[in-house]
Design a protein around this motif. Structure first.
Motif, PDB file in Angstrom:
ATOM      1  N   ASN A   1      -5.144   2.102   4.542  1.00 50.81           N
ATOM      2  CA  ASN A   1      -6.172   1.096   3.833  1.00 50.81           C
ATOM      3  C   ASN A   1      -7.348   0.985   4.153  1.00 50.81           C
ATOM      4  OD1 ASN A   1      -6.804  -1.941   3.878  1.00 50.81           O
ATOM      5  ND2 ASN A   1      -5.129  -2.335   2.421  1.00 50.81           N
TER       6      ASN A   1
ATOM      7  N   ASP B   1       0.803  -1.296  -0.034  1.00 49.01           N
ATOM      8  CA  ASP B   1       0.088   0.056  -0.052  1.00 49.01           C
ATOM      9  C   ASP B   1       1.046   1.311   0.022  1.00 49.01           C
ATOM     10  OD1 ASP B   1      -2.260  -1.608   0.196  1.00 49.01           O
ATOM     11  OD2 ASP B   1      -2.302  -1.598   2.313  1.00 49.01           O
TER      12      ASP B   1
ATOM     13  N   GLY C   1      -1.580   4.450   0.098  1.00 51.66           N
ATOM     14  CA  GLY C   1      -2.472   3.583  -0.634  1.00 51.66           C
ATOM     15  C   GLY C   1      -3.753   3.234   0.264  1.00 51.66           C
TER      16      GLY C   1
END
Length: 292
Positions: free
Chosen positions: A223, A192, A196
């Motif tokens: 996330n 990520d 991300g």
């Protein structure tokens, strides 16, 4: 009489074919399309089998244009290879704009990049098809509009195999979502990063064999689904799941507590010699065993 010799079609501003779509209209089975470095605001539909499409040097970029409301490359053909090309900013109204839409049988990718698309790759159901990806980058793909798009999303195919590739900064969707009968992930980075917002790192929603060896995975602080990194069977196990193997992977959790593998199938998952770092991680939820 022998068959006609395969041809090489050169694409570029000073070549016979100015754009990839020009070459796509005339290419024949067995031919190779070589695209000169440059940025092409162009898309192409490929209908001839057994062709290779490749960048003739670094810096071949196709961007901002989609065909059939689907993708930058729409591949209806079988046995197609795509090498050394960057696909970026594929956007369509239904939210599934892909760098490549795979609708034929057998696709091989080497050294490609997928940047800032809704889907990096989207593959239709094709039960005999294999998709092989090597040494490729998937960065900042994914979105959830009418439905969720992902770094890679393949339907019911025979095999998805990804090696030595990088998935980074995926947004909202999963890095990899596969309904393949067999999914093999070897030596990839699936992370990520700090920004991300992906859901799962790997999603195998209908079961199927899954082999993950030597991958580096990371679940980041932003996330959007902190429960699990690798999810298996959450949409219903509708196909045989003969093998679930996780060996020599490294998983770092930079967010809230999470599971590494959540297995909803009846097939025991084998976790062997995996390394866990960062915040709280449960290695396995569901059937299986963990060996350090």
């Amino acid at each position: 009489m022998g068959s006609a010799q395969a041809a090489t079609l050169n694409v570029g501003p000073h070549q016979t074919y100015k754009t990839p779509s020009d070459a796509a209209r005339v290419v024949k089975a067995g031919d190779t399309v070589k695209i000169k470095p440059g940025t092409y605001y162009n898309c192409a539909v490929w209908t001839k089998n057994n062709i290779t499409i490749e960048g003739a040097g670094p810096g071949v970029v196709l961007t901002d244009t989609t065909c059939e409301g689907k993708a930058i490359f729409v591949v209806h053909a079988n046995d197609v290879t795509v090498n050394n090309i960057t696909f970026q900013r594929a956007v369509v109204p239904d939210g599934n704009g892909a760098g490549i839409r795979a609708e034929g049988v057998n696709l091989t990718l080497n050294n490609d990049k997928f940047l800032h698309n809704q889907d990096g790759i989207l593959a239709a159901d094709s039960p005999k098809s294999s998709i092989i990806i090597r040494n490729s980058d998937f960065v900042h793909n994914g979105v959830c509009l009418r439905a969720c798009a992902h770094g890679i999303y393949v339907g019911h195919i025979a095999l998805l195999k990804i090696e030595h590739s990088r998935f980074y900064d995926t947004q909202q969707g999963h890095h990899i979502k596969s309904r393949a009968a067999r999914t093999v992930l070897i030596d990839n980075n699936i992370e990520d990063g700090p920004n991300g917002t992906a859901s799962y790192e790997v999603d195998i929603p209908n079961g199927g064999a899954l082999v993950m060896i030597g991958n580096v995975l990371e679940k980041g602080p932003k996330n959007q689904n902190h429960t699990t990194a690798v999810m298996i069977g959450e949409e219903g196990v509708t196909q045989p799941t003969p093998e679930l193997l996780f060996k020599d992977n490294t998983f770092t959790n930079d967010g809230p507590p999470t599971d590494f593998v959540r297995n909803i199938t009846a097939t025991p998952a084998q976790l062997i010699n995996n390394t866990f770092k960062g915040n709280a991680i449960i290695p396995l939820v569901g059937a299986g065993s963990v060996v350090h």
